[in-house]
Design a protein around this motif. Structure first.
Motif, PDB file in Angstrom:
ATOM      1  N   TYR A  21      -4.663   3.636   2.252  1.00  0.00           N
ATOM      2  CA  TYR A  21      -4.871   3.494   3.694  1.00  0.00           C
ATOM      3  C   TYR A  21      -6.064   2.613   4.026  1.00  0.00           C
ATOM      4  O   TYR A  21      -6.072   1.940   5.056  1.00  0.00           O
ATOM      5  N   ARG A  54      -4.754  -0.797   3.803  1.00  0.00           N
ATOM      6  CA  ARG A  54      -3.868  -1.023   4.951  1.00  0.00           C
ATOM      7  C   ARG A  54      -4.682  -1.440   6.166  1.00  0.00           C
ATOM      8  O   ARG A  54      -4.322  -2.358   6.898  1.00  0.00           O
ATOM      9  N   TRP A  75       0.812  -1.212   0.000  1.00  0.00           N
ATOM     10  CA  TRP A  75       0.000   0.000   0.000  1.00  0.00           C
ATOM     11  C   TRP A  75       0.848   1.265   0.000  1.00  0.00           C
ATOM     12  O   TRP A  75       0.411   2.315  -0.443  1.00  0.00           O
ATOM     13  N   ARG A  76       2.083   1.184   0.473  1.00  0.00           N
ATOM     14  CA  ARG A  76       2.937   2.383   0.565  1.00  0.00           C
ATOM     15  C   ARG A  76       3.221   3.032  -0.789  1.00  0.00           C
ATOM     16  O   ARG A  76       3.113   4.257  -0.916  1.00  0.00           O
TER      17      ARG A  76
END
Length: 196
Positions: free
Chosen positions: A177, A180, A16-17
């Motif tokens: 996010y 995440r 996800w980063r």
């Protein structure tokens, strides 16, 4: 509309980063574009002019390499018009900026009329008020831009592109996010869920 291929959810959840970083960069670019609307608009006009010029040359090449095709005369005429339009925009990018602003006004007008008509055909209680409000807002924006044309052409395109990039970046961050959080709440294989 794009479809998610099998396994894509897992790759987004575990990576996800990069999506969040890309979204942040796009959002920052959107803010810069909106803060410098004239420069953004001129840059887009140059891109439009170059694209028209290349497209015209491709049309011309096609028109002169196809022997005996009945449409080659029309293809050559289209090539000539496209090349002239591209050269005019490259020579004076304000023409391209004004053209892009007129396209934005036309889009808002068509969008507004479509949404107003759609809201009139919707049943009550199905969100028709929101659709109508969106349509009226688009019509008001089209009217305001038309009233301010051509002076508003120097900033409209840059602000619209900047806002679009910013919203795209923020949505990418939200997706990153969101996945995440899903990753944190998904139990590992073989792990038993806790009873309440």
């Amino acid at each position: 509309m794009s479809t998610i291929t099998p396994g894509t959810e897992e790759s987004i959840e575990t990576n996800w980063r990069p999506l969040a970083i890309a979204g942040g960069l796009i959002a920052v670019l959107g803010l810069i574009a909106a803060a410098l609307p004239f420069g953004t608009g001129i840059a887009l006009a140059y891109v439009l002019g170059a694209a028209l010029l290349v497209g015209g040359v491709v049309h011309a090449g096609h028109a002169f390499t196809t022997d005996g095709w009945a449409g080659s005369l029309w293809q050559a005429a289209l090539a000539g018009v496209t090349i002239v339009a591209g050269l005019l925009i490259l020579a004076n990018p304000l023409i391209g900026l004004a053209s892009l602003t007129l396209l934005a006004i036309a889009y808002l007008l068509v969008d507004g009329l479509t949404e107003v008509v759609a809201s009139l055909r919707m049943g009550s209680g199905s969100g028709r008020g929101w659709v109508a409000a969106s349509g009226v807002l688009s019509l008001v924006l089209a009217g305001l831009l038309w009233a301010g044309f051509p002076v508003d052409a120097v900033w409209v395109v840059g602000v619209l592109v900047g806002a679009s990039l910013f919203v795209t970046g923020v949505s990418m961050i939200a997706v990153a996010y969101g996945t995440r959080r899903m990753e944190r709440h998904v139990p590992e294989p073989g792990e038993k869920s806790r009873g309440v």
